[in-house]
Write an enzyme that holds these catalytic residues in place. Structure first.
Site, PDB file in Angstrom:
ATOM      1  N   ARG A  47       0.842  -1.189   0.000  1.00 52.23           N
ATOM      2  CA  ARG A  47       0.000   0.000   0.000  1.00 52.23           C
ATOM      3  C   ARG A  47       0.881   1.245   0.000  1.00 52.23           C
ATOM      4  O   ARG A  47       1.976   1.257   0.541  1.00 52.23           O
ATOM      5  CB  ARG A  47      -0.906   0.031   1.231  1.00 52.23           C
ATOM      6  CG  ARG A  47      -2.154  -0.834   1.102  1.00 52.23           C
ATOM      7  CD  ARG A  47      -3.057  -0.717   2.316  1.00 52.23           C
ATOM      8  NE  ARG A  47      -2.398  -1.225   3.500  1.00 52.23           N
ATOM      9  CZ  ARG A  47      -1.801  -0.493   4.427  1.00 52.23           C
ATOM     10  NH1 ARG A  47      -1.831   0.834   4.350  1.00 52.23           N
ATOM     11  NH2 ARG A  47      -1.200  -1.045   5.450  1.00 52.23           N
ATOM     12  N   TYR A  95      -1.892  -3.379  -6.582  1.00 51.22           N
ATOM     13  CA  TYR A  95      -1.665  -4.033  -5.286  1.00 51.22           C
ATOM     14  C   TYR A  95      -2.948  -4.087  -4.445  1.00 51.22           C
ATOM     15  O   TYR A  95      -3.664  -3.084  -4.340  1.00 51.22           O
ATOM     16  CB  TYR A  95      -0.557  -3.306  -4.496  1.00 51.22           C
ATOM     17  CG  TYR A  95      -0.440  -3.899  -3.107  1.00 51.22           C
ATOM     18  CD1 TYR A  95       0.164  -5.142  -2.922  1.00 51.22           C
ATOM     19  CD2 TYR A  95      -0.994  -3.268  -1.997  1.00 51.22           C
ATOM     20  CE1 TYR A  95       0.219  -5.726  -1.669  1.00 51.22           C
ATOM     21  CE2 TYR A  95      -0.946  -3.843  -0.732  1.00 51.22           C
ATOM     22  CZ  TYR A  95      -0.332  -5.077  -0.579  1.00 51.22           C
ATOM     23  OH  TYR A  95      -0.306  -5.662   0.662  1.00 51.22           O
ATOM     24  N   LYS A 111      -9.693  -2.308   1.986  1.00 54.17           N
ATOM     25  CA  LYS A 111      -9.383  -1.174   2.854  1.00 54.17           C
ATOM     26  C   LYS A 111     -10.154   0.087   2.434  1.00 54.17           C
ATOM     27  O   LYS A 111     -10.631   0.853   3.262  1.00 54.17           O
ATOM     28  CB  LYS A 111      -7.869  -0.898   2.867  1.00 54.17           C
ATOM     29  CG  LYS A 111      -7.047  -2.067   3.439  1.00 54.17           C
ATOM     30  CD  LYS A 111      -7.545  -2.427   4.774  1.00 54.17           C
ATOM     31  CE  LYS A 111      -6.851  -3.470   5.596  1.00 54.17           C
ATOM     32  NZ  LYS A 111      -5.747  -4.253   5.315  1.00 54.17           N
ATOM     33  N   HIS A 155     -10.246  -2.642  11.751  1.00 57.42           N
ATOM     34  CA  HIS A 155      -9.161  -3.488  11.230  1.00 57.42           C
ATOM     35  C   HIS A 155      -8.943  -4.626  12.231  1.00 57.42           C
ATOM     36  O   HIS A 155      -7.987  -4.610  12.999  1.00 57.42           O
ATOM     37  CB  HIS A 155      -7.903  -2.622  11.094  1.00 57.42           C
ATOM     38  CG  HIS A 155      -6.820  -3.229  10.254  1.00 57.42           C
ATOM     39  ND1 HIS A 155      -5.525  -2.764  10.280  1.00 57.42           N
ATOM     40  CD2 HIS A 155      -6.832  -4.252   9.353  1.00 57.42           C
ATOM     41  CE1 HIS A 155      -4.790  -3.471   9.441  1.00 57.42           C
ATOM     42  NE2 HIS A 155      -5.545  -4.370   8.872  1.00 57.42           N
ATOM     43  N   SER A 190      -1.073  -3.652  10.184  1.00 58.56           N
ATOM     44  CA  SER A 190      -0.732  -4.521   9.060  1.00 58.56           C
ATOM     45  C   SER A 190       0.534  -5.319   9.363  1.00 58.56           C
ATOM     46  O   SER A 190       1.509  -4.772   9.894  1.00 58.56           O
ATOM     47  CB  SER A 190      -0.517  -3.667   7.816  1.00 58.56           C
ATOM     48  OG  SER A 190      -1.676  -2.909   7.567  1.00 58.56           O
ATOM     49  N   CYS A 226       1.116  -7.587  11.551  1.00 58.49           N
ATOM     50  CA  CYS A 226       1.425  -7.745  12.982  1.00 58.49           C
ATOM     51  C   CYS A 226       0.706  -8.946  13.602  1.00 58.49           C
ATOM     52  O   CYS A 226       0.575  -9.027  14.821  1.00 58.49           O
ATOM     53  CB  CYS A 226       1.097  -6.475  13.741  1.00 58.49           C
ATOM     54  SG  CYS A 226       2.200  -5.113  13.319  1.00 58.49           S
ATOM     55  N   ASP A 245      -9.136  -9.872   8.969  1.00 56.93           N
ATOM     56  CA  ASP A 245      -8.638  -8.515   8.674  1.00 56.93           C
ATOM     57  C   ASP A 245      -9.624  -7.401   9.018  1.00 56.93           C
ATOM     58  O   ASP A 245      -9.212  -6.367   9.501  1.00 56.93           O
ATOM     59  CB  ASP A 245      -8.256  -8.416   7.191  1.00 56.93           C
ATOM     60  CG  ASP A 245      -7.321  -7.243   6.887  1.00 56.93           C
ATOM     61  OD1 ASP A 245      -6.318  -7.091   7.601  1.00 56.93           O
ATOM     62  OD2 ASP A 245      -7.601  -6.476   5.952  1.00 56.93           O
ATOM     63  N   ARG A 259       2.127 -12.138  -0.859  1.00 53.81           N
ATOM     64  CA  ARG A 259       0.839 -12.502  -0.250  1.00 53.81           C
ATOM     65  C   ARG A 259       0.151 -13.628  -0.991  1.00 53.81           C
ATOM     66  O   ARG A 259       0.489 -13.934  -2.133  1.00 53.81           O
ATOM     67  CB  ARG A 259      -0.073 -11.269  -0.206  1.00 53.81           C
ATOM     68  CG  ARG A 259       0.483 -10.208   0.747  1.00 53.81           C
ATOM     69  CD  ARG A 259      -0.541  -9.203   1.157  1.00 53.81           C
ATOM     70  NE  ARG A 259       0.004  -8.326   2.188  1.00 53.81           N
ATOM     71  CZ  ARG A 259      -0.520  -8.167   3.404  1.00 53.81           C
ATOM     72  NH1 ARG A 259      -1.612  -8.809   3.733  1.00 53.81           N
ATOM     73  NH2 ARG A 259       0.048  -7.358   4.274  1.00 53.81           N
TER      74      ARG A 259
HETATM   75  P1  GTP Z   1      -2.142  -7.789   7.279  1.00 51.41           P
HETATM   76  O1  GTP Z   1      -2.653  -8.796   6.309  1.00 51.41           O
HETATM   77  O2  GTP Z   1      -1.115  -6.899   6.687  1.00 51.41           O
HETATM   78  O3  GTP Z   1      -3.225  -7.000   7.917  1.00 51.41           O
HETATM   79  O4  GTP Z   1      -1.279  -8.604   8.395  1.00 51.41           O
HETATM   80  P2  GTP Z   1      -1.693  -9.473   9.666  1.00 51.41           P
HETATM   81  O5  GTP Z   1      -1.911  -8.589  10.830  1.00 51.41           O
HETATM   82  O6  GTP Z   1      -2.784 -10.404   9.315  1.00 51.41           O
HETATM   83  O7  GTP Z   1      -0.347 -10.280   9.980  1.00 51.41           O
HETATM   84  P3  GTP Z   1       0.022 -11.821   9.748  1.00 51.41           P
HETATM   85  O8  GTP Z   1      -0.739 -12.744  10.641  1.00 51.41           O
HETATM   86  O9  GTP Z   1      -0.032 -12.115   8.301  1.00 51.41           O
HETATM   87  O10 GTP Z   1       1.526 -11.842  10.237  1.00 51.41           O
HETATM   88  C1  GTP Z   1       2.500 -10.964   9.691  1.00 51.41           C
HETATM   89  C2  GTP Z   1       3.881 -11.506   9.975  1.00 51.41           C
HETATM   90  O11 GTP Z   1       4.081 -11.603  11.392  1.00 51.41           O
HETATM   91  C3  GTP Z   1       4.111 -12.893   9.418  1.00 51.41           C
HETATM   92  O12 GTP Z   1       5.413 -12.979   8.895  1.00 51.41           O
HETATM   93  C4  GTP Z   1       3.948 -13.790  10.617  1.00 51.41           C
HETATM   94  O13 GTP Z   1       4.709 -14.987  10.484  1.00 51.41           O
HETATM   95  C5  GTP Z   1       4.458 -12.920  11.767  1.00 51.41           C
HETATM   96  N1  GTP Z   1       3.798 -13.242  13.067  1.00 51.41           N
HETATM   97  C6  GTP Z   1       2.481 -13.474  13.283  1.00 51.41           C
HETATM   98  N2  GTP Z   1       2.239 -13.783  14.572  1.00 51.41           N
HETATM   99  C7  GTP Z   1       3.432 -13.729  15.205  1.00 51.41           C
HETATM  100  C8  GTP Z   1       3.852 -13.946  16.559  1.00 51.41           C
HETATM  101  O14 GTP Z   1       3.064 -14.256  17.449  1.00 51.41           O
HETATM  102  N3  GTP Z   1       5.182 -13.776  16.824  1.00 51.41           N
HETATM  103  C9  GTP Z   1       6.082 -13.433  15.855  1.00 51.41           C
HETATM  104  N4  GTP Z   1       7.352 -13.300  16.190  1.00 51.41           N
HETATM  105  N5  GTP Z   1       5.723 -13.228  14.564  1.00 51.41           N
HETATM  106  C10 GTP Z   1       4.425 -13.370  14.245  1.00 51.41           C
HETATM  107  C1  SPV Z   2      -2.890  -4.572   5.288  1.00 49.60           C
HETATM  108  O1  SPV Z   2      -1.930  -3.977   4.796  1.00 49.60           O
HETATM  109  O2  SPV Z   2      -3.362  -4.296   6.424  1.00 49.60           O
HETATM  110  C2  SPV Z   2      -3.509  -5.681   4.547  1.00 49.60           C
HETATM  111  C3  SPV Z   2      -3.139  -5.881   3.160  1.00 49.60           C
HETATM  112  O3  SPV Z   2      -4.376  -6.354   5.078  1.00 49.60           O
HETATM  113  S1  SPV Z   2      -3.972  -4.754   2.135  1.00 49.60           S
HETATM  114  O4  SPV Z   2      -5.297  -5.265   1.857  1.00 49.60           O
HETATM  115  O5  SPV Z   2      -3.193  -4.649   0.948  1.00 49.60           O
HETATM  116  O6  SPV Z   2      -4.097  -3.476   2.807  1.00 49.60           O
HETATM  117 MN    MN Z   3      -4.756  -5.724   7.163  1.00 47.34          MN
END
Ligand code: GTP
Ligand code: SPV
Ligand code: MN
Length: 590
Positions: free
Chosen positions: A73, A201, A210, A230, A253, A255, A278, A375
């Site tokens: 983004r 993207y 979003k 979110h 994002s 996290c 999400d 992704r």
């Molecule tokens: P968006 O799709 O961007 O909104 O991201 P999200 O909040 O859904 O994050 P996601 O679960 O995809 O995790 C993002 C990254 O953080 C990945 O590389 C995961 O492997 C890592 N991750 C997730 N949970 C943990 C955790 O509890 N500890 C650590 N160290 N890393 C984590």
């Molecule tokens: C984020 O960045 O929080 C996502 C991916 O979930 S996107 O939909 O591209 O914003």
């Molecule tokens: Mn997100």
């Protein structure tokens, strides 16, 4: 007589001047056909839109490589266009609506010459839900059409539902020239309109996500008395009693939302079911409880770090391929097996890999195989832990909300707010280290209230007041918790194991909701008595636990300074209640 949808589409076609107009029907045959076309066109850069992957390993899956400048983004190119600048707030880039439209219209003018304009009728939320909203997106990207088909409930039936009405959310999208200097993501909340050009993207181009379900929807929610957040939605079933507790989780994002939404609990006796990874739309039900629905129908998740050890349920989801195609964007490619690969999928990298741009990868190069923000796009119905309540039009009743962020220090593993408004204050002052999900510097702490800084479609001071107003309508408000899975030691290593072990913290929160454990009061909220945390089977030292729960004066003084600076931007518009909590916190640490 032409319908409002037809009229709007005609106007956009007159502006963008496509060779052809195609109305998406939403059948599986049609998607197969479009995917085939995507395998032969070279629309988004030097590569074809789709490359068929090994369907034995990942059923019905395709690889997509984006333009190398179009991988995340772009918040600096994202605008909220309200007549008064103050209504967009210091949390948004702003442009006057007429000026914004004139500016982007000149970029849209003729941008689809030689291309097909696709009309996608889709619904955010289950069509039977009173909270669902019908939308139309126009795009010139097959990748976007197939992605929208996976991520939303799309197809002709939505068009029939809109009928002659002019009540639908409009999204005009073109990949334009994929030129960052001609890339704009413009929101017009008063008109239920998004205009996005120059990017393919996810968050910039799948306008139901979003752009609509957070930015425009948060504005609608402010007017109509609900919240667009979110957040993930998860259910935790106690196998003994058969009872399920529903929890919302908000993290910025990249996290950890997707991982938490389908966590495989480390503790026995529980089943986690997934409702959303999400976005949550949250309404106050007739019984005075909060009810949440997930407006989406699929997951657009971060690939790196997703593996059998960290997130086995997602690996199963990605391999299922039962509903809709599954897309991988900017991952690497194992050329021996024609399968996608990314860091963390397996411990050892396969022998022959292409990197995310399609170049042979050498281990010695020190370069990554998959883009850090690579992704997958996959239908929710492929998820083995998908909740039976996923399509429940009313949503599920919420017992707890957790907020988190990525913090190397300062913020403890878990802390509970004193009450709803204190929780709103803490959420409004959250900070998190930036990630690769958005273009820009990575790893710097920024204030990201409710993980909504890039997504709140109006002035955040009004947004915080809206949160306290919603709280005022609740009979039995959910408890609010704050977590940090990401504390690091001096060597830069995470000191909490995270992933499946996060369930130990979830279990404590559930005990707090049920009122079966007490907690100790600290200046920042209630914290656990260590004896109440189930740490069975976890090899963790007393010293590490101390660090996980420490609240250090100097660190919090710095934190408070950051919050004051952030709040300062909003001037008098900031709710007095919030500034009072901040002043009290400051007193506690002086
Ligand atoms: P968006 O799709 O961007 O909104 O991201 P999200 O909040 O859904 O994050 P996601 O679960 O995809 O995790 C993002 C990254 O953080 C990945 O590389 C995961 O492997 C890592 N991750 C997730 N949970 C943990 C955790 O509890 N500890 C650590 N160290 N890393 C984590
Ligand atoms: C984020 O960045 O929080 C996502 C991916 O979930 S996107 O939909 O591209 O914003
Ligand atoms: Mn997100």
């Amino acid at each position: 007589m032409t319908t409002a949808v037809e009229k709007w589409v005609e106007e956009q076609a007159a502006l963008t001047k496509p060779d052809k107009i195609y109305w998406v029907q939403g059948t599986e045959d049609e998607m197969r056909e479009l995917t085939k076309i995507g395998m032969t066109t070279e629309r988004t850069g030097p590569h074809q839109t789709f490359r068929e992957l090994n369907h034995q390993a990942f059923t019905n899956s395709y690889l997509h490589r984006s333009h190398p400048n179009d991988v995340a983004r772009t918040e600096q190119l994202t605008f909220v266009c309200t007549p008064a600048k103050d209504d967009a707030g210091p949390n948004n880039n702003w442009m006057e609506p007429k000026e914004a439209k004139t500016m982007v219209s000149s970029l849209f003018d003729g941008c689809m010459k030689g291309r097909t304009l696709y009309v996608i009728p889709y619904m955010m939320g289950h069509p039977d839900s009173p909270y669902a909203k019908p939308c139309i997106q126009i795009t010139d990207s097959i990748y976007v059409v197939v992605s929208m088909y996976i991520m939303t409930r799309a197809g002709k039936k939505i068009l029939d539902r809109i009928g002659r009405s002019d009540k639908f959310v409009k999204g005009l999208h073109s990949i334009g020239e994929l030129d960052p200097s001609k890339r704009y993501i413009m929101h017009f909340p008063q008109e239920d309109l998004v205009m996005s050009i120059g990017s393919g993207y996810g968050g910039n181009a799948l306008l139901g996500k979003k752009c609509f379900s957070l930015r425009i929807a948060s504005y609608q929610g402010h007017n109509e008395g609900w919240l667009a957040e979110h957040m993930i939605i998860m259910g935790v079933e106690d196998k003994k009693t058969g009872e399920t507790m529903y929890i919302l989780g908000s993290f910025p994002s990249a996290c950890g939302k997707t991982n938490l939404a389908m966590i495989d609990p480390i503790l026995e006796g529980y089943n986690v079911t997934t409702l959303g990874d999400d976005i949550a739309w949250i309404n106050v039900g007739p019984d005075g409880r909060l009810y949440a629905i997930n407006p989406e129908n699929g997951f657009f998740g971060v690939a790196p770090g997703t593996g059998d050890k960290t997130n086995p349920q997602m690996i199963k989801t990605l391999k299922a391929g039962k509903f809709y195609p599954t897309l991988f964007t900017n991952t690497g490619l194992d050329t021996d097996t024609n399968s996608p690969w990314w860091e963390g999928l397996t411990d050892v990298a396969p022998a022959h890999l292409l990197d995310w741009q399609g170049n042979p990868w050498e281990a010695a190069s020190g370069k990554v195989v998959a883009h850090p923000n690579s992704r997958f796009t996959v239908a929710a119905h492929n998820c083995p832990t998908l909740s039976n309540e996923f399509d429940n039009p009313k949503g599920v009743p919420i017992s707890a909300i957790l907020f988190g962020g990525r913090r190397s220090d300062t913020v403890p593993l878990v802390c509970e707010s004193f009450d709803w408004n204190h929780g709103v204050f803490k959420a409004s002052s959250l900070g998190s280290e930036t990630t690769t999900a958005a273009a820009g510097q990575v790893g710097v702490v920024r204030r990201d209230p409710m993980a909504m800084l890039p997504f709140c479609g109006y002035n955040m001071a009004d947004y915080f007041r809206h949160w306290t107003n919603v709280g005022g309508k609740l009979k039995n408000p959910p408890k609010i918790f704050f977590v940090n899975w990401f504390k690091k030691n001096a060597q830069g290593k995470f000191i909490w194991p995270g992933f499946r072990d996060n369930f130990r913290v979830i279990k404590w929160m559930m005990d707090r909701v049920k009122g079966t454990v007490s907690a100790r009061q600290t200046p920042i909220g209630f914290m656990p008595n260590i004896a109440d945390l189930n740490l069975k089977g976890l090899d963790i030292s007393k010293e590490t636990l101390d660090v996980l729960f420490e609240v250090k004066n100097d660190q919090w003084k710095k934190e408070i300074e950051g919050i004051e600076n952030f709040y300062g931007q909003f001037g008098d518009r900031m709710p007095k209640e919030m500034t009072k909590y901040l002043a009290d916190l400051k007193k506690n640490f002086s």
